[in-house]
Design a protein around this motif. Structure first.
Motif, PDB file in Angstrom:
ATOM      1  N   GLY A 109      16.474  38.774 -11.068  1.00 20.94           N
ATOM      2  CA  GLY A 109      17.740  38.681 -10.344  1.00 20.94           C
ATOM      3  C   GLY A 109      17.601  38.384  -8.868  1.00 20.94           C
ATOM      4  N   CYS A 110      16.379  38.281  -8.348  1.00 19.60           N
ATOM      5  CA  CYS A 110      16.183  37.990  -6.919  1.00 19.60           C
ATOM      6  C   CYS A 110      16.567  36.538  -6.636  1.00 19.60           C
ATOM      7  N   HIS A 111      17.258  36.327  -5.526  1.00 24.00           N
ATOM      8  CA  HIS A 111      17.761  34.983  -5.235  1.00 24.00           C
ATOM      9  C   HIS A 111      16.706  34.019  -4.692  1.00 24.00           C
ATOM     10  N   HIS A 112      15.499  34.511  -4.393  1.00 21.51           N
ATOM     11  CA  HIS A 112      14.458  33.612  -3.884  1.00 21.51           C
ATOM     12  C   HIS A 112      14.269  32.404  -4.796  1.00 21.51           C
ATOM     13  N   GLY A 113      14.284  32.661  -6.125  1.00 17.65           N
ATOM     14  CA  GLY A 113      14.042  31.575  -7.075  1.00 17.65           C
ATOM     15  C   GLY A 113      15.084  30.478  -6.961  1.00 17.65           C
ATOM     16  N   ILE A 114      16.357  30.878  -6.777  1.00 18.61           N
ATOM     17  CA  ILE A 114      17.428  29.880  -6.654  1.00 18.61           C
ATOM     18  C   ILE A 114      17.212  29.060  -5.386  1.00 18.61           C
ATOM     19  N   ILE A 115      16.828  29.732  -4.306  1.00 15.52           N
ATOM     20  CA  ILE A 115      16.632  29.029  -3.029  1.00 15.52           C
ATOM     21  C   ILE A 115      15.455  28.060  -3.153  1.00 15.52           C
ATOM     22  N   HIS A 116      14.375  28.502  -3.802  1.00 13.23           N
ATOM     23  CA  HIS A 116      13.227  27.608  -4.033  1.00 13.23           C
ATOM     24  C   HIS A 116      13.687  26.358  -4.787  1.00 13.23           C
ATOM     25  N   ARG A 117      14.484  26.575  -5.825  1.00 16.70           N
ATOM     26  CA  ARG A 117      14.920  25.436  -6.636  1.00 16.70           C
ATOM     27  C   ARG A 117      15.762  24.473  -5.819  1.00 16.70           C
ATOM     28  N   LEU A 118      16.673  25.019  -4.997  1.00 16.41           N
ATOM     29  CA  LEU A 118      17.545  24.142  -4.203  1.00 16.41           C
ATOM     30  C   LEU A 118      16.706  23.300  -3.236  1.00 16.41           C
ATOM     31  N   ILE A 119      15.726  23.921  -2.585  1.00  9.09           N
ATOM     32  CA  ILE A 119      14.882  23.158  -1.644  1.00  9.09           C
ATOM     33  C   ILE A 119      14.117  22.078  -2.413  1.00  9.09           C
ATOM     34  N   ALA A 120      13.541  22.462  -3.577  1.00 10.80           N
ATOM     35  CA  ALA A 120      12.758  21.502  -4.360  1.00 10.80           C
ATOM     36  C   ALA A 120      13.638  20.327  -4.814  1.00 10.80           C
ATOM     37  N   GLU A 121      14.885  20.629  -5.189  1.00  6.15           N
ATOM     38  CA  GLU A 121      15.791  19.546  -5.607  1.00  6.15           C
ATOM     39  C   GLU A 121      16.072  18.597  -4.443  1.00  6.15           C
ATOM     40  N   VAL A 122      16.241  19.165  -3.252  1.00 11.82           N
ATOM     41  CA  VAL A 122      16.507  18.317  -2.084  1.00 11.82           C
ATOM     42  C   VAL A 122      15.284  17.441  -1.786  1.00 11.82           C
ATOM     43  N   LEU A 123      14.070  18.023  -1.892  1.00 14.62           N
ATOM     44  CA  LEU A 123      12.851  17.225  -1.670  1.00 14.62           C
ATOM     45  C   LEU A 123      12.785  16.085  -2.682  1.00 14.62           C
ATOM     46  N   ASP A 124      13.154  16.380  -3.948  1.00 19.80           N
ATOM     47  CA  ASP A 124      13.155  15.337  -4.990  1.00 19.80           C
ATOM     48  C   ASP A 124      14.173  14.248  -4.663  1.00 19.80           C
ATOM     49  N   GLU A 125      15.381  14.689  -4.277  1.00 15.29           N
ATOM     50  CA  GLU A 125      16.464  13.714  -4.069  1.00 15.29           C
ATOM     51  C   GLU A 125      16.189  12.800  -2.887  1.00 15.29           C
ATOM     52  N   PHE A 126      15.581  13.329  -1.839  1.00 10.50           N
ATOM     53  CA  PHE A 126      15.232  12.475  -0.697  1.00 10.50           C
ATOM     54  C   PHE A 126      13.902  11.747  -0.913  1.00 10.50           C
ATOM     55  N   ASN A 127      13.199  12.118  -1.998  1.00  8.47           N
ATOM     56  CA  ASN A 127      11.891  11.544  -2.306  1.00  8.47           C
ATOM     57  C   ASN A 127      10.908  11.720  -1.126  1.00  8.47           C
ATOM     58  N   ILE A 128      10.847  12.950  -0.610  1.00 10.30           N
ATOM     59  CA  ILE A 128      10.010  13.225   0.565  1.00 10.30           C
ATOM     60  C   ILE A 128       8.920  14.239   0.246  1.00 10.30           C
ATOM     61  N   ARG A 129       8.695  14.502  -1.047  1.00  3.74           N
ATOM     62  CA  ARG A 129       7.722  15.534  -1.415  1.00  3.74           C
ATOM     63  C   ARG A 129       6.335  15.241  -0.827  1.00  3.74           C
ATOM     64  N   GLU A 130       5.922  13.976  -0.875  1.00  2.14           N
ATOM     65  CA  GLU A 130       4.584  13.602  -0.404  1.00  2.14           C
ATOM     66  C   GLU A 130       4.460  13.726   1.119  1.00  2.14           C
ATOM     67  N   ASP A 131       5.590  13.711   1.829  1.00  2.00           N
ATOM     68  CA  ASP A 131       5.561  13.737   3.290  1.00  2.00           C
ATOM     69  C   ASP A 131       5.929  15.105   3.855  1.00  2.00           C
ATOM     70  N   THR A 132       6.152  16.061   2.961  1.00  2.00           N
ATOM     71  CA  THR A 132       6.676  17.340   3.439  1.00  2.00           C
ATOM     72  C   THR A 132       5.563  18.369   3.612  1.00  2.00           C
ATOM     73  N   ILE A 133       5.669  19.132   4.697  1.00  2.00           N
ATOM     74  CA  ILE A 133       4.761  20.255   4.927  1.00  2.00           C
ATOM     75  C   ILE A 133       5.635  21.494   5.079  1.00  2.00           C
ATOM     76  N   GLY A 134       5.405  22.472   4.221  1.00  2.00           N
ATOM     77  CA  GLY A 134       6.200  23.699   4.268  1.00  2.00           C
ATOM     78  C   GLY A 134       5.395  24.822   4.886  1.00  2.00           C
ATOM     79  N   ILE A 135       6.095  25.753   5.523  1.00  3.15           N
ATOM     80  CA  ILE A 135       5.426  26.927   6.096  1.00  3.15           C
ATOM     81  C   ILE A 135       5.931  28.142   5.339  1.00  3.15           C
ATOM     82  N   ALA A 136       5.025  28.829   4.651  1.00  3.70           N
ATOM     83  CA  ALA A 136       5.405  30.044   3.935  1.00  3.70           C
ATOM     84  C   ALA A 136       5.363  31.220   4.906  1.00  3.70           C
TER      85      ALA A 136
END
Lengths: 67, 248
Positions: free
Chosen positions: B21-48
């Motif tokens: 039930g933790c919302h982290h998973g939903i937020i991860h999915r939304l970010i991943a979908e945005v990376l897919d839609e902009f097709n920027i996965r190869e150019d993206t650097i994330g900071i955990a």
């Protein structure tokens, strides 16, 4: 005709999808998965409209929707 | 039959380590979908960050770095300045961003660094066992405020969006929630807009996501959603606080 595919092993049984389903056709299974959670399952699949609210709400991205 | 919803490609196919039930998973999915839609996965650097979402580097299928507690905006600044063509985002919780990392976030925003910050506010320290955070609501019971947060001695919860929107330089600041499908759709739009601002080279963008922590709040996932709607949204109003497109 729409269909949802639930990944039983990814589901953690949080029940959030059962609350948003407009058709109320998602229920918790009586059986356990490998992590000892009761995963969600679909009853009356013919009622599914493919709205994908369940998949959108799933925190574990365990639901796929076909339409 | 066409697949209308599936796991985004920018998300590695392994189970999340978060509680049910933790919302982290939903937020991860939304970010991943945005990376897919902009097709920027190869150019993206994330900071955990440091916190429950420290394992974000395992879940996103893009380059990831884990910064010291609260220092993600400083690390992001360095990466973005060294590699301005890459897309840089930081993913931070409220203990990380609003407590130990307050100086870093305020100055990164004030310098107008062209980064995107996803700020997950669940009003508590999650990983360390449910201690009081700067964003804990008045009267909220936590491990370190067993009688409820007392504003006389502990102050009032910090509203980061309002605080940062007083600065001139940030381009986009927005607060969203995830307790219903309509909110989730709006949250995705806000995250997409924040990344669009960075892609366009416009400047600092931040999206605050109100999230639940059922385990440390001591509630079921359903009760946690209801608690968020009833208590957090009135204090942390949803909406856009800054959008430089509308001003200009």
């Amino acid at each position: 005709m729409a269909k949802v595919v639930i990944d039983r092993e990814k589901c953690k049984g949080c029940e959030l999808c059962t609350l948003v389903c407009p058709q109320n056709i998602l229920v918790m299974s009586k059986s356990f998965n490998k992590k000892s959670y009761h995963p969600v399952e679909q009853i009356n699949p013919e009622k599914c409209t493919g709205c994908a609210f369940c998949a959108m709400t799933c925190p574990d991205v365990a639901i796929e929707v076909y339409k | 039959m066409n697949k209308v919803f599936s796991r985004p490609k920018s998300l590695v196919d392994i189970p999340f380590t978060y509680c049910p039930g933790c919302h982290h998973g939903i937020i991860h999915r939304l970010i991943a979908e945005v990376l897919d839609e902009f097709n920027i996965r190869e150019d993206t650097i994330g900071i955990a960050p440091v916190g429950c979402s420290v394992f974000a580097y395992l879940f996103f299928d893009c380059d990831m770095i884990c910064a010291a507690h609260g220092r993600a905006p400083a690390t992001a600044t360095g990466i973005k300045r060294a590699k301005p063509d890459n897309i840089v985002f930081s993913y931070q919780g409220d203990g990380d961003l609003a407590s130990i990392g307050t100086a870093e976030i305020i100055h990164a925003a004030n310098r107008g660094e062209k980064i995107t910050v996803i700020f997950v506010n669940n009003a508590i320290y999650g990983m360390t066992g449910g201690q009081m955070a700067p964003t804990t609501l008045e009267g909220q019971i936590t491990q370190t405020s067993p009688y409820g947060r007392d504003s006389k001695t502990m102050g009032m919860p910090i509203r980061m969006c309002e605080l940062l929107s007083t600065l001139n330089t940030p381009s986009y600041i927005s607060r969203v929630a995830l307790t219903k499908p309509s909110y989730i759709i709006k949250a995705k739009k806000a995250i997409k807009k924040a990344f669009q601002f960075q892609i366009d080279g416009k400047g600092f963008s931040l999206v605050e996501v109100l999230s639940t922590c059922p385990t440390n709040w001591g509630l079921s996932p359903q009760e946690a959603n209801e608690w968020l709607d009833k208590n957090m949204i009135p204090y942390y109003p949803l909406g856009e606080f800054k959008n430089s497109e509308e001003v200009s």
